[in-house]
Design a protein around this motif. Structure first.
Motif, short mmCIF file in Angstrom:
data_model
loop_
_atom_site.label_atom_id
_atom_site.label_comp_id
_atom_site.label_asym_id
_atom_site.label_seq_id
_atom_site.Cartn_x
_atom_site.Cartn_y
_atom_site.Cartn_z
N ASN B 206 0.75 -1.20 -0.13
CA ASN B 206 -0.11 -0.04 0.00
C ASN B 206 0.73 1.21 0.11
O ASN B 206 0.53 2.46 0.69
CB ASN B 206 -0.92 0.04 1.25
CG ASN B 206 -1.98 0.85 1.18
OD1 ASN B 206 -2.48 1.03 -0.02
ND2 ASN B 206 -2.82 1.20 1.99
N GLY B 207 1.90 1.19 -0.68
CA GLY B 207 2.79 2.30 -0.74
C GLY B 207 3.60 2.59 0.52
O GLY B 207 4.23 3.47 0.56
N THR B 208 3.38 1.91 1.51
CA THR B 208 4.30 2.22 2.75
C THR B 208 5.72 2.25 2.65
O THR B 208 6.44 1.17 1.82
CB THR B 208 3.94 1.12 3.85
OG1 THR B 208 4.52 1.62 5.30
CG2 THR B 208 4.41 -0.24 3.63
N ARG B 209 6.66 3.02 3.09
CA ARG B 209 7.81 3.14 2.98
C ARG B 209 8.49 3.63 4.41
O ARG B 209 9.57 4.15 4.15
CB ARG B 209 8.32 3.95 1.72
CG ARG B 209 7.72 3.71 0.31
CD ARG B 209 8.51 2.28 -0.22
NE ARG B 209 7.84 1.90 -1.37
CZ ARG B 209 7.00 1.11 -1.73
NH1 ARG B 209 6.44 0.44 -0.63
NH2 ARG B 209 6.62 0.60 -3.08
N HIS B 210 7.88 3.33 5.29
CA HIS B 210 8.46 4.10 6.51
C HIS B 210 9.69 3.02 7.08
O HIS B 210 10.57 3.84 7.59
CB HIS B 210 7.44 4.09 7.67
CG HIS B 210 6.10 5.03 7.10
ND1 HIS B 210 6.17 6.11 6.55
CD2 HIS B 210 4.94 4.47 6.86
CE1 HIS B 210 5.12 6.45 6.21
NE2 HIS B 210 4.30 5.47 6.35
N GLN B 211 9.53 1.98 7.10
CA GLN B 211 10.36 1.26 7.66
C GLN B 211 10.73 -0.15 7.28
O GLN B 211 9.96 -0.83 6.63
CB GLN B 211 10.24 0.79 9.27
CG GLN B 211 10.86 0.23 10.18
CD GLN B 211 10.07 0.13 11.54
OE1 GLN B 211 9.90 0.88 12.32
NE2 GLN B 211 9.74 -1.11 11.73
N ASN B 212 12.02 -0.50 7.49
CA ASN B 212 12.23 -1.92 6.99
C ASN B 212 11.49 -2.93 7.64
O ASN B 212 10.76 -2.50 8.64
CB ASN B 212 13.86 -2.56 7.37
CG ASN B 212 14.92 -1.50 6.82
OD1 ASN B 212 14.60 -0.61 5.94
ND2 ASN B 212 16.15 -1.12 7.48
N GLY B 213 11.60 -4.20 6.82
CA GLY B 213 10.78 -5.29 7.49
C GLY B 213 11.23 -5.60 8.59
O GLY B 213 12.31 -5.55 9.20
N VAL B 214 10.36 -6.39 9.41
CA VAL B 214 10.85 -7.04 10.53
C VAL B 214 10.53 -8.80 10.39
O VAL B 214 9.49 -8.96 9.93
CB VAL B 214 10.22 -6.69 11.97
CG1 VAL B 214 10.30 -5.20 12.09
CG2 VAL B 214 8.53 -7.00 12.05
N PHE B 215 11.39 -9.49 10.93
CA PHE B 215 11.51 -10.93 10.60
C PHE B 215 10.78 -11.51 11.87
O PHE B 215 11.17 -11.38 13.21
CB PHE B 215 12.84 -11.29 10.78
CG PHE B 215 12.82 -12.90 10.45
CD1 PHE B 215 12.50 -13.49 9.04
CD2 PHE B 215 13.25 -13.83 11.42
CE1 PHE B 215 12.42 -14.74 9.12
CE2 PHE B 215 13.31 -15.02 11.29
CZ PHE B 215 12.99 -15.77 10.10
N PHE B 216 9.68 -12.29 11.49
CA PHE B 216 9.11 -13.17 12.77
C PHE B 216 8.32 -14.45 11.97
O PHE B 216 7.71 -14.21 11.00
CB PHE B 216 8.02 -12.24 13.18
CG PHE B 216 7.24 -12.87 14.14
CD1 PHE B 216 7.53 -13.14 15.63
CD2 PHE B 216 5.80 -13.41 13.98
CE1 PHE B 216 6.92 -13.86 16.54
CE2 PHE B 216 4.99 -13.93 14.91
CZ PHE B 216 5.51 -14.01 16.21
N ASP B 217 8.53 -15.57 12.54
CA ASP B 217 8.17 -16.75 12.28
C ASP B 217 8.09 -17.06 10.62
O ASP B 217 7.27 -17.32 10.03
CB ASP B 217 6.60 -16.50 12.33
CG ASP B 217 5.89 -17.88 12.34
OD1 ASP B 217 6.49 -18.99 12.62
OD2 ASP B 217 4.78 -18.00 12.33
N GLY B 218 9.54 -16.71 10.31
CA GLY B 218 9.78 -17.06 8.89
C GLY B 218 9.50 -16.37 7.66
O GLY B 218 9.38 -16.41 6.64
N ARG B 219 8.81 -15.06 8.10
CA ARG B 219 8.11 -13.89 7.38
C ARG B 219 8.93 -12.72 7.72
O ARG B 219 9.29 -12.48 8.83
CB ARG B 219 6.73 -14.13 7.41
CG ARG B 219 6.36 -15.17 6.80
CD ARG B 219 4.78 -15.34 7.00
NE ARG B 219 4.27 -15.88 8.36
CZ ARG B 219 3.25 -15.99 8.82
NH1 ARG B 219 2.16 -15.72 7.86
NH2 ARG B 219 2.98 -16.20 10.12
N VAL B 220 8.84 -11.76 6.63
CA VAL B 220 9.24 -10.51 6.79
C VAL B 220 7.95 -9.58 6.78
O VAL B 220 7.11 -9.71 6.00
CB VAL B 220 10.08 -10.11 5.63
CG1 VAL B 220 10.56 -8.59 5.78
CG2 VAL B 220 11.36 -11.08 5.41
#
Lengths: 163, 385
Positions: B206-220
């Motif tokens: 949805n166009g979000t560009r605020h912050q890098n992903g976070v890793f949790f449960d095998g997913r970003v």
């Protein structure tokens, strides 16, 4: 190997300065080197230990007897080791680590190594060089660069130069 | 007592190594300048195996963990460190000369994960992944040129966090390519290769560009606000999912989520820090925890904390209601809430449920205002690059 039932077998160990020691086989086979000799049937007479002097061998035998008298209880064995090593000076520890290596006694090796490491904690580079007879093979520039490299991790390490 | 150094100098190398492997890592590092042999022992297999199996004992835990501050106006490659064990600024800044990174031209620290730091080196068309303790680095060439990317996420998690082995054997770099129509790109350090995934699902962001992903449960994971939703990319399957789980109870007096940032400890917990208010203006800041019920397979966000009013007032005035500048990260049990335009960090200590401000770095000149970027830095000997 001539195992006689009932009577505990005694081995005779000879240090490199020709001192003779009697020790129960059950204690002596803590040393893998001695155990191999016993198993190969070469332990009939006197076992010569060419790399260990009498003073160190006496100490190692005290350890062998002490630790083998303790039943399988790692806690008690550990506290015995700590007590055994508590009054040894740095020089003796060096002899012990060499003897333990020659005799292939890993439990004593680890205990002595850990004790030496404990003494080294908070000691300066100069102290280590002096005590270990290590020559500084860095150029002054290289040494400064190595010191700089991990400076940020040293916080809290206070070295004691006089000791 | 007068000792005879001859005994010790006669100690064979393998015995000396064995002795040194019993030293706490910190002591050992301070003794590396003894001689070249000592220095080389740091990478010897015995030393490494000895220190990698002891999660809780003296070795790795004796090293502090740090929050690292990066600012464009600091001298090149100088990073002040805040020691989160002693709760103080370190007197010595971390210095990462370009010789360490073995590349020419500019490098920019982009992200960190456990003992690893990841830099971009646009002049050599690569990323540089670095373990500063062992001085080991890897240059990861861009998958194609020209290459523009965003939402770079470094995922370096212990191979088996539940046993005593906290080796970081492998890592992944996740990012979106902004040139190739937002395709997801993943670099896998074990395979030493890139994979590209179709762009389709990234529309979920949805166009979000605020912050890098976070890793949790095998997913970003990524969070979007207005309307709030969470999207995630499955690193195994290479697929996108989107969840519209609500944060706020329905019909809550017109309140909405003004901003939302995710935080994960990389292992068991994921939190969300969000501003709640009307018309995009936050009135309060709350923390939620992601709860997944394995028994009935349901999930939800459970509210765990509201930022106390005084702290909230300060924080919201600090970021001027410009939430674009707000980002969060996890550091050793702390949820850190930062703002690019403010030299302090607001952090929440999860186990004590307390909020604090991390004090301003003393070497920071007063007039510097923008561009404060913070990273969690937990040096580890065994994070392979």
């Amino acid at each position: 190997m001539a195992a006689e039932t009932g009577t505990p077998t005694t081995l005779t160990l000879k240090s490199n300065d020709d001192e003779l020691f009697s020790v129960a086989e059950s204690a002596a086979i803590l040393s893998v080197t001695i155990r191999n000799m016993v198993e190969d049937g070469c332990a009939g007479g006197v076992i010569p230990l060419d790399n260990v002097d009498g003073k160190t061998l006496a100490s190692v035998i005290t350890y062998m007897n002490g630790i083998s008298a303790i039943p399988a209880d790692e806690e008690k064995k550990k506290s015995y080791r700590d007590k055994f090593l508590s009054d040894k000076d740095f020089e003796t520890l060096a002899d012990m680590v060499l003897a333990a290596n020659y005799l292939n006694m890993s439990c004593l090796m680890d205990a002595v190594s850990a004790k030496i490491a404990q003494v080294m904690e908070k000691k300066s580079v100069g102290w280590v060089r002096r005590k270990f007879g290590i020559e500084n093979d860095y150029t002054p520039e290289e040494e400064a660069a190595v010191k700089e490299e991990h400076k940020w991790t040293f916080e809290g390490v206070e070295t004691d130069d006089d000791n | 007592m007068d000792m005879d150094p001859r005994i010790w100098s006669g100690l064979p190398d393998h015995l000396l190594e064995r002795v040194l492997s019993f030293l706490p890592l910190k002591t050992f590092l301070s003794l590396r300048s003894t001689c070249k042999h000592f220095k080389s022992i740091l990478s010897s297999p015995l030393f490494i195996s000895k220190h990698s199996s002891s999660l809780s004992s003296s070795s790795s835990s004796s090293l502090s963990s740090f929050i690292l501050l990066s600012h464009p106006q600091f001298p090149h490659n100088k990073y002040p460190l805040y020691n989160t064990v002693t709760n103080s600024w370190c007197p010595v800044s971390l210095s990462i000369p370009s010789s360490t990174l073995k590349c020419s031209g500019n490098t920019t620290l982009l992200t960190s994960s456990n003992g690893l730091l990841c830099f971009s080196a646009p002049d050599s068309y690569s990323f540089v992944v670095c373990n500063l303790l062992t001085k080991s680095i890897r240059h990861v060439k861009y998958p194609f040129r020209p290459f523009a990317f965003e939402l770079l996420t470094l995922v370096a998690v212990p191979t088996a966090p539940n046993n005593n082995n906290n080796n970081i054997a492998a890592y992944k770099l996740f990012m979106l390519s902004s040139s190739a129509a937002a395709a997801a790109l993943v670099y896998d350090s074990e395979a030493g290769a890139w994979r590209e995934y179709a762009a389709g699902g990234s529309a979920a962001l949805n166009g979000t560009r605020h912050q890098n992903g976070v890793f949790f449960d095998g997913r970003v994971f990524f969070a979007t606000s207005r309307p709030f939703s969470v999207a995630c990319f499955d690193l195994e399957m290479g697929s996108w999912e989107r969840s519209a789980l609500g944060l706020l109870p329905p019909g809550g007096g017109g309140d909405e989520v003004a901003f939302a940032r995710l935080v994960s400890d990389g292992d068991r917990r994921m939190y969300l820090v969000g501003g709640v208010g009307v018309s995009g203006i936050s009135r309060s800041v709350k923390v939620w925890e992601y709860i997944y019920d394995r028994e009935d397979g349901t999930n939800r966000w459970a509210e765990v904390e509201t930022l106390p009013e005084m702290l909230c007032k300060k924080f919201l005035s600090v970021c001027y209601h410009n939430y674009e500048h707000v980002y969060c990260f996890w550091h050793k049990g702390l949820i850190c809430v930062c703002c690019y335009t403010w030299p302090e960090i607001l952090y929440y200590k999860v186990c004590r449920r307390t909020w604090h401000w991390l004090p301003k770095c003393p070497s920071l000149p007063h007039k510097w205002s923008c561009g404060f970027r913070w990273f969690s830095f937990n040096p580890q000997l065994y994070a392979n690059v």
